[in-house]
Design an enzyme around this catalytic site. Structure first.
Site, PDB file in Angstrom:
ATOM      1  N   SER A 155       4.568   4.218   1.886  1.00  0.00           N
ATOM      2  CA  SER A 155       3.586   5.725   0.954  1.00  0.00           C
ATOM      3  C   SER A 155       3.896   7.262   1.921  1.00  0.00           C
ATOM      4  O   SER A 155       4.310   7.029   2.723  1.00  0.00           O
ATOM      5  CB  SER A 155       2.263   5.053   1.343  1.00  0.00           C
ATOM      6  OG  SER A 155       0.868   6.387   0.916  1.00  0.00           O
ATOM      7  N   TYR A 168      -4.725   3.475   8.111  1.00  0.00           N
ATOM      8  CA  TYR A 168      -3.609   2.715   7.054  1.00  0.00           C
ATOM      9  C   TYR A 168      -2.057   4.018   6.759  1.00  0.00           C
ATOM     10  O   TYR A 168      -1.303   3.674   7.368  1.00  0.00           O
ATOM     11  CB  TYR A 168      -4.052   3.340   5.573  1.00  0.00           C
ATOM     12  CG  TYR A 168      -3.153   3.166   4.200  1.00  0.00           C
ATOM     13  CD1 TYR A 168      -2.449   1.861   4.069  1.00  0.00           C
ATOM     14  CD2 TYR A 168      -2.653   4.026   3.857  1.00  0.00           C
ATOM     15  CE1 TYR A 168      -1.943   1.512   3.524  1.00  0.00           C
ATOM     16  CE2 TYR A 168      -1.686   3.778   2.925  1.00  0.00           C
ATOM     17  CZ  TYR A 168      -1.678   2.535   2.450  1.00  0.00           C
ATOM     18  OH  TYR A 168      -0.562   2.503   1.457  1.00  0.00           O
TER      19      TYR A 168
HETATM   20  N1  LIG Z   1      -1.240   2.236  -5.529  1.00  0.00           N
HETATM   21  C1  LIG Z   1      -0.733   3.030  -4.917  1.00  0.00           C
HETATM   22  O1  LIG Z   1      -1.109   4.410  -5.056  1.00  0.00           O
HETATM   23  C2  LIG Z   1      -0.012   3.005  -3.370  1.00  0.00           C
HETATM   24  C3  LIG Z   1       0.279   4.126  -2.346  1.00  0.00           C
HETATM   25  C4  LIG Z   1       1.665   4.095  -1.737  1.00  0.00           C
HETATM   26  C5  LIG Z   1       1.583   3.161  -0.986  1.00  0.00           C
HETATM   27  N2  LIG Z   1       1.794   1.719  -1.992  1.00  0.00           N
HETATM   28  C6  LIG Z   1       2.155   0.864  -0.722  1.00  0.00           C
HETATM   29  O2  LIG Z   1       2.744  -0.728  -2.350  1.00  0.00           O
HETATM   30  C7  LIG Z   1       2.566  -1.671  -1.780  1.00  0.00           C
HETATM   31  C8  LIG Z   1       1.578  -2.010  -2.741  1.00  0.00           C
HETATM   32  O3  LIG Z   1       0.716  -1.588  -3.006  1.00  0.00           O
HETATM   33  P1  LIG Z   1      -0.564  -2.529  -4.603  1.00  0.00           P
HETATM   34  O4  LIG Z   1      -1.067  -1.019  -4.631  1.00  0.00           O
HETATM   35  O5  LIG Z   1       0.663  -3.246  -5.482  1.00  0.00           O
HETATM   36  O6  LIG Z   1      -1.229  -2.676  -3.800  1.00  0.00           O
HETATM   37  P2  LIG Z   1      -2.432  -4.372  -4.645  1.00  0.00           P
HETATM   38  O7  LIG Z   1      -3.536  -4.222  -3.507  1.00  0.00           O
HETATM   39  O8  LIG Z   1      -2.111  -4.329  -6.269  1.00  0.00           O
HETATM   40  O9  LIG Z   1      -1.661  -5.339  -4.541  1.00  0.00           O
HETATM   41  C9  LIG Z   1      -0.999  -6.317  -2.753  1.00  0.00           C
HETATM   42  C10 LIG Z   1      -0.852  -7.670  -2.576  1.00  0.00           C
HETATM   43  O10 LIG Z   1      -0.116  -7.614  -1.857  1.00  0.00           O
HETATM   44  C11 LIG Z   1      -1.673  -8.710  -1.167  1.00  0.00           C
HETATM   45  N3  LIG Z   1      -1.750  -9.234   0.261  1.00  0.00           N
HETATM   46  C12 LIG Z   1      -2.564  -8.395   0.725  1.00  0.00           C
HETATM   47  N4  LIG Z   1      -2.940  -8.885   1.534  1.00  0.00           N
HETATM   48  C13 LIG Z   1      -2.028  -9.737   2.024  1.00  0.00           C
HETATM   49  C14 LIG Z   1      -1.979 -11.058   3.488  1.00  0.00           C
HETATM   50  N5  LIG Z   1      -2.453 -10.862   4.033  1.00  0.00           N
HETATM   51  N6  LIG Z   1      -1.171 -12.109   3.142  1.00  0.00           N
HETATM   52  C15 LIG Z   1      -0.527 -11.827   2.413  1.00  0.00           C
HETATM   53  N7  LIG Z   1      -0.603 -11.486   0.364  1.00  0.00           N
HETATM   54  C16 LIG Z   1      -1.480  -9.837   0.992  1.00  0.00           C
HETATM   55  C17 LIG Z   1      -2.449  -9.120  -2.156  1.00  0.00           C
HETATM   56  O11 LIG Z   1      -3.441 -10.460  -2.694  1.00  0.00           O
HETATM   57  C18 LIG Z   1      -2.353  -8.157  -3.567  1.00  0.00           C
HETATM   58  O12 LIG Z   1      -1.636  -9.211  -4.470  1.00  0.00           O
HETATM   59  C19 LIG Z   1       1.630  -1.250  -0.869  1.00  0.00           C
HETATM   60  O13 LIG Z   1       1.877  -2.091   1.063  1.00  0.00           O
HETATM   61  C20 LIG Z   1       0.572  -0.087  -0.709  1.00  0.00           C
HETATM   62  O14 LIG Z   1       0.266   0.325   0.740  1.00  0.00           O
HETATM   63  C21 LIG Z   1       0.780   1.658  -2.994  1.00  0.00           C
END
Ligand SMILES: NC(=O)c1ccc[n+]([C@@H]2O[C@H](COP(=O)([O-])OP(=O)(O)OC[C@H]3O[C@@H](n4cnc5c(N)ncnc54)[C@H](O)[C@@H]3O)[C@@H](O)[C@H]2O)c1
Length: 279
Positions: A155, A168
């Protein structure tokens, strides 16, 4: 053996015959990454919580592209189960070429409200699972003599702090450095390890956060030079670079996909005279 010279630039991104494991594949970025890898020709192992809503829809999108999708329910917070889980995936899917450590979790809590349970859950999913999955997958890659690719989704918060997200932010910084260390240790085996650091992406990750979403998003958009959140598919190009032969010499690198947020130290543009073209 000399690698075949690609006849078109896009051939460097061709993943035909490779198997990619994507965690957190039920929705958000994970689904976009899985579909993007399938478009490039890879077969997929889709990992998410057991019974995760949306995982079958991701699998259907992968299969509609003519690629294989294996759905695996696994709670990544169960660290002790991960080596056996990876062994079972390898036994069923064959050699693993690409690991995308995408699953992640967050909570919006002031520093003094964070409990040991909340802290350790975020660390388990965002750090411990990333390490122990990568460790076991890399062991299979070396045993299989696969010049593999490990990509950890961090991130912009791995690089700059943001209030309300102490755990986080710390977890993403840890994931950054552990991935860079893997890059060094795995280089002799021809395996690369890199991070992709998204900025603000339209996904449900902060769906449970107790805040005024509309006001926050409006204020945040003003801090983004490109003026908007990313769609998940806008992070796929950087992922394919790291996952394919096109990125063969990239290791220990971080690619920030944030619409320019980290490039902008302060919102001075808002206080400058209007732009006038000089041509
Ligand atoms: N959305 C954003 O703005 C953003 C920004 C920077 C980084 N990220 C990173 O990108 C990645 C994906 O984020 P996203 O926004 O698509 O999130 P999201 O919450 O939409 O999806 C995350 C997925 O991970 C799964 N997950 C969570 N905990 C779990 C566990 N214990 N075991 C198995 N699966 C698990 C969830 O069920 C979900 O399907 C993450 O690592 C997040 O930190 C997201």
């Amino acid at each position: 053996m000399t690698a075949a010279v690609p006849s078109r630039p896009t051939d460097r991104f061709d993943l035909t015959g490779r198997t990619a494991v994507v965690t957190g594949a039920a929705r958000g970025l994970g689904r976009a990454f899985a579909v993007g890898l399938a478009e490039a020709g890879a077969d997929l192992v889709l990992v998410d919580l057991p019974g995760a809503e949306g995982i079958d829809a991701t699998a259907a999108q992968v299969e509609a592209l003519g690629r294989r999708a294996r759905v695996c329910g696994q709670d990544l917070a169960d660290i002790d189960a991960l080596p056996g889980f990876v062994d079972a995936v390898r036994a069923e899917a064959g050699p693993l070429h690409i690991l995308v450590n995408n699953a992640g979790t967050a909570a919006l809590e002031r520093f003094n409200e964070i409990t040991p349970a909340s802290w350790s859950h975020i660390m388990r999913v965002n750090v411990d699972a990333v390490f122990f999955l990568s460790q076991r997958v890399a062991e299979h890659m070396t045993a299989d003599r696969v010049a593999g690719r490990i990509i950890t989704i961090t991130s912009k918060n791995a690089l700059v702090a943001e209030a309300g997200l102490t755990h986080y932010n710390a977890s993403k910084a840890a994931a950054q450095l552990l991935t860079e260390t893997l890059a060094v240790e795995l280089a002799p085996h021809g395996i690369t390890a890199n991070t992709l650091a998204p900025g603000m992406v339209e996904t449900p990750i902060d769906g449970e956060f107790p805040f005024d979403r509309e006001a926050f998003e409006a204020a945040y958009r003003e801090r983004i030079p490109l003026g908007r959140y990313a769609r998940p598919d806008e992070c796929v190009g950087a992922l394919l670079l790291l996952a394919s032969d096109a990125g063969a010499y990239l290791t220990g690198a971080r690619i920030v996909v944030d619409g320019g947020v980290l490039a902008d130290q302060m919102p001075r543009m808002r206080f400058m005279p209007p732009y006038r073209n000089t041509v």
